[in-house]
Design a protein around this motif. Structure first.
Motif, mmCIF file in Angstrom:
data_model
loop_
_atom_site.group_PDB
_atom_site.id
_atom_site.type_symbol
_atom_site.label_atom_id
_atom_site.label_comp_id
_atom_site.label_asym_id
_atom_site.label_seq_id
_atom_site.Cartn_x
_atom_site.Cartn_y
_atom_site.Cartn_z
ATOM 1 N N THR A 1 -3.342 3.827 -6.775
ATOM 2 C CA THR A 1 -2.255 3.025 -6.197
ATOM 3 C C THR A 1 -0.956 3.050 -6.995
ATOM 4 O O THR A 1 0.061 2.560 -6.499
ATOM 5 C CB THR A 1 -2.694 1.556 -6.070
ATOM 6 O OG1 THR A 1 -3.072 1.080 -7.372
ATOM 7 C CG2 THR A 1 -3.861 1.416 -5.116
ATOM 8 N N GLU A 2 -0.976 3.596 -8.214
ATOM 9 C CA GLU A 2 0.232 3.530 -9.038
ATOM 10 C C GLU A 2 1.467 4.125 -8.352
ATOM 11 O O GLU A 2 2.553 3.524 -8.405
ATOM 12 C CB GLU A 2 0.010 4.207 -10.397
ATOM 13 C CG GLU A 2 -0.722 3.374 -11.417
ATOM 14 C CD GLU A 2 -2.226 3.354 -11.218
ATOM 15 O OE1 GLU A 2 -2.924 2.702 -11.989
ATOM 16 O OE2 GLU A 2 -2.702 3.998 -10.257
ATOM 17 N N PRO A 3 1.373 5.308 -7.699
ATOM 18 C CA PRO A 3 2.572 5.836 -7.032
ATOM 19 C C PRO A 3 3.119 4.884 -5.963
ATOM 20 O O PRO A 3 4.332 4.711 -5.848
ATOM 21 C CB PRO A 3 2.084 7.149 -6.414
ATOM 22 C CG PRO A 3 0.924 7.557 -7.256
ATOM 23 C CD PRO A 3 0.260 6.269 -7.639
ATOM 24 N N ALA A 4 2.217 4.276 -5.183
ATOM 25 C CA ALA A 4 2.666 3.363 -4.125
ATOM 26 C C ALA A 4 3.244 2.086 -4.701
ATOM 27 O O ALA A 4 4.304 1.616 -4.273
ATOM 28 C CB ALA A 4 1.500 3.046 -3.182
ATOM 29 N N LEU B 1 6.710 -2.160 -5.415
ATOM 30 C CA LEU B 1 7.281 -3.062 -6.408
ATOM 31 C C LEU B 1 8.805 -3.021 -6.372
ATOM 32 O O LEU B 1 9.473 -4.044 -6.533
ATOM 33 C CB LEU B 1 6.759 -2.686 -7.803
ATOM 34 C CG LEU B 1 7.225 -3.569 -8.964
ATOM 35 C CD1 LEU B 1 6.763 -5.010 -8.753
ATOM 36 C CD2 LEU B 1 6.696 -3.023 -10.289
ATOM 37 N N ARG B 2 9.351 -1.851 -6.141
ATOM 38 C CA ARG B 2 10.808 -1.697 -6.111
ATOM 39 C C ARG B 2 11.412 -2.442 -4.917
ATOM 40 O O ARG B 2 12.481 -3.037 -5.027
ATOM 41 C CB ARG B 2 11.155 -0.203 -6.043
ATOM 42 C CG ARG B 2 12.636 0.103 -5.952
ATOM 43 C CD ARG B 2 12.864 1.584 -6.203
ATOM 44 N NE ARG B 2 12.089 2.417 -5.327
ATOM 45 C CZ ARG B 2 12.488 2.814 -4.122
ATOM 46 N NH1 ARG B 2 13.655 2.425 -3.656
ATOM 47 N NH2 ARG B 2 11.729 3.597 -3.393
ATOM 48 N N LEU B 3 10.710 -2.439 -3.779
ATOM 49 C CA LEU B 3 11.222 -3.098 -2.574
ATOM 50 C C LEU B 3 10.707 -4.529 -2.411
ATOM 51 O O LEU B 3 11.172 -5.257 -1.540
ATOM 52 C CB LEU B 3 10.851 -2.278 -1.335
ATOM 53 C CG LEU B 3 11.408 -0.844 -1.307
ATOM 54 C CD1 LEU B 3 10.894 -0.101 -0.081
ATOM 55 C CD2 LEU B 3 12.930 -0.849 -1.340
ATOM 56 N N VAL B 4 9.714 -4.911 -3.210
ATOM 57 C CA VAL B 4 9.140 -6.265 -3.297
ATOM 58 C C VAL B 4 8.371 -6.671 -2.034
ATOM 59 O O VAL B 4 7.184 -7.017 -2.108
ATOM 60 C CB VAL B 4 10.212 -7.335 -3.612
ATOM 61 C CG1 VAL B 4 9.561 -8.726 -3.692
ATOM 62 C CG2 VAL B 4 10.916 -7.012 -4.927
#
Length: 633
Positions: A379-382, A388-391
């Protein structure tokens, strides 16, 4: 630049000598371990002439100075501060020691369990496949083939204390073979097998006991099959004893006295004190987790399914390995896995919604493969690249994970291994195929729907002025921790690069490219740190701490620059998409050299996990994500 002045300003703005623990440098960065981060003046550090970036990673303050410059500033820094030189390893050790105790403990658990994951996964998958085949062909259970493969399937769980002991000894700095002996002592055949204790109780047969500590009390002579925490504690004690003995025992006697005293002292303390105490505590933890998962209406499972991605963000999710290993060893079923699987699958679904809804090409190119990766349990790439960037997608995934975990709790789904989630989880949940499919479906639908509903893409801003035709570099807003594809072509895994040095990861994690065109562009905004004299390789450093090597072809150094045209020089500042190098694909092939190009994060050991998106890629497609750089931004 004035190296002395740069060093003096750094020294002043980090809080002076009393705030410094250790100092070292690598090829491009000054690495400092700070006593009190509250005394740092980060804004002033970033404004110092010569400092190209400042960030913290793994307890270190790292100031990017560039190749060549860092050596000179470091020498001046030692003179100004009065400190002595330290190695990178010493600085990493000092930084780790400065971390809060809970974080150090969680990291230690992760370091112990991650290396043995392949053994657990292999055994679990064999067990799952064997059970599935027996359902399809019932007579298989009576065959010799079944007997042999059943032995394979549970070997790692039968001898799990030994695997844990060896790994723990490596982490705590002890002799791994002495660690193995401690693990063997704890499951020795002279002790009653822990899995047979119930039979003794049912039959009324007393469990053998031994009086210890000069008759002070008795202990049951039972083994520690199914336990992991007592093993880790025992090996930690062993390592402390061994290290102290190495310091005080004369060298000529060390080979004999140290192993003897270490094994005897550790073994006795473990079987008489620490083993009974911590096995009881571990049983309480496992019982508590089981109760949490089985709270009515799935409340406990929902809570854990929701917060699981946050523990991934914090890098502490490996602590769950202790719980899962304990479940498998004690009851043979991992009921924690469905929670992790629901959480991971939901994050992938939320990311997929973004991939399908967004009109922004770069986001779509990153989100789609990241969603597929999450569906397989990575899941790290997602999480770091998109959600995380888009929250909002992260929140949607948490909601979906909670919903799916409730389903898993209702059906009491369990797995035969840990470390395997998502679609591959079907191989370890053969007794729960339909319920597991329902769980994943619920996780997917809820997370996808919420993410689709919540995500609103911003309208592109209208340019206030016409773009000059002279601007040939594509406009690109670089994402922290992301490497964009520097060459158009097919991306292949690192291990498929036809060169052992690259393929084994000695020079760092990364990937290979089979080029479709002979053109290399900058994969991020940064600085050209090195240029090979033969023009076939370029080193780059990003503002967020990545050091990247782009090596065109295999053994092309022997071409002495023929067929290569450089467009940058060492020390140049470059923007993503800027042309760095042209090379003649046909000439390289004609000369008999493979054209496969290695793209390596040469400091990946310092930065943490590296995620690569394979497949056919165009220049400037997002291709690699470095977790630490994303986290630091």
């Amino acid at each position: 630049m004035d190296y002395r002045k740069c060093a003096q300003e750094i020294f002043r703005h980090v809080g002076g000598r009393e705030n410094l623990v250790s100092a070292a440098h690598c090829a491009t960065r000054l690495r400092l371990v700070i006593a009190d981060n509250g005394k740092l003046d980060m804004d002033a550090l970033e404004d110092i002439d010569g400092v190209k970036g400042v960030f913290s990673n793994a307890g270190q303050l790292q100031l990017i100075l560039g190749t060549g410059t860092v050596n000179k500033v470091y020498d001046e820094f030692l003179a100004v501060s009065g400190m002595t030189a330290a190695t990178k390893e010493e600085v990493k050790a000092a930084a780790a020691a400065r971390q809060p105790l809970p974080k150090r403990m969680v990291k230690a658990l992760g370091d112990v369990f991650v290396p043995i994951l392949p053994a657990i996964v292999a055994s679990g998958l064999i067990m799952g496949l064997l059970e599935g085949l027996c359902k399809a062909f019932p007579t298989l259970a009576d065959s010799g083939t079944y007997t042999i493969f059943h032995l394979f399937s549970n070997a790692a769980f039968v001898f799990l204390p030994i695997l844990v002991a060896v790994s723990a000894a490596r982490v705590f700095g002890g002799n791994i073979f002495l660690g193995a002996v401690i693990g063997m002592i704890m499951i020795h055949t002279d002790l009653v097998n822990a899995w047979s204790v119930a039979d003794y109780v049912a039959s009324g047969t007393p469990i053998p006991t031994a009086d210890v500590w000069f008759g002070l009390f008795d202990i049951n002579l039972t083994g520690y099959q199914g336990h992991v925490i007592p093993v880790i504690i025992a090996v930690w004690i062993m390592c402390q004893i061994e290290k102290r003995l190495h310091k005080v025992v004369p060298e000529m006697l060390d080979l004999f006295i140290t192993p003897l005293v270490t094994v005897c002292a550790t073994g006795y303390l473990t079987l008489t004190v620490f083993g009974p105490v911590f096995s009881t505590l571990e049983n309480w933890v496992l019982e508590g987790v089981q109760m949490l998962i089985t709270i009515p209406f799935g409340i406990g499972a929902a809570l854990m399914g929701a917060i699981y991605p946050l523990t991934v963000v914090c890098g502490v999710h490996h602590m769950y390995n202790v719980i899962e290993a304990g479940m498998l060893s004690s009851v043979g079923l991992n009921t924690w896995m469905p929670i992790a699987s629901a959480a991971n699958f939901a994050q992938g679904a939320a990311c997929l919604a973004i991939a399908l809804k967004t009109r922004e090409r770069k986001t779509k190119a990153l989100a789609l493969p990241s969603a597929m990766s999450a569906a397989l349990g990575i899941t790290e790439p997602a999480i770091f690249g998109v959600n995380l960037r888009l929250v909002k997608p992260l929140v949607a995934g948490m909601i979906g994970g909670a919903a799916g975990s409730v389903v898993g709790s209702m059906f009491h789904i369990g797995a035969t291994a840990y470390g395997v989630t998502g679609l591959f989880g079907f191989l370890t949940t053969t007794d729960y195929i339909v319920p597991y499919a329902i769980e994943l479906a619920v996780s997917f639908v809820v997370a996808f729907a919420v993410s689709w509903f919540l995500y609103k893409e911003k309208a592109p801003e209208t340019a206030s002025a016409p773009v000059s035709q002279a601007e040939t570099t594509p406009a690109l807003t670089c994402q922290p921790g992301v490497v964009y594809c520097p060459i158009q072509g097919k991306v292949i895994p690192l291990e498929e690069i036809p060169d052992d040095t690259f393929a084994t990861g000695v020079l760092g994690e990364g990937f290979g490219i089979q080029p479709a065109v002979g053109r290399v562009v900058a994969p991020f905004d940064g600085e050209v740190t090195t240029v090979a004299e033969s023009k076939h390789a370029i080193g780059l450093a990003s503002s967020d701490g990545m050091e990247l090597l782009i090596h065109v072809g295999i053994n092309t150094v022997e071409m002495n620059g023929e067929g290569f045209t450089l467009h940058v020089s060492e020390g140049d500042q470059v923007k993503a998409g800027q042309l760095l190098l042209d090379f003649d694909l046909e000439l390289i092939a004609k000369k008999g050299y493979p054209t496969t190009t290695a793209v390596l994060v040469t400091n990946s050991e310092d930065l943490g996990s590296v995620s690569v998106h394979a497949g056919d890629q165009a220049s400037l497609d997002p291709i690699l994500t470095v977790k630490a750089c994303v986290s630091n931004n």
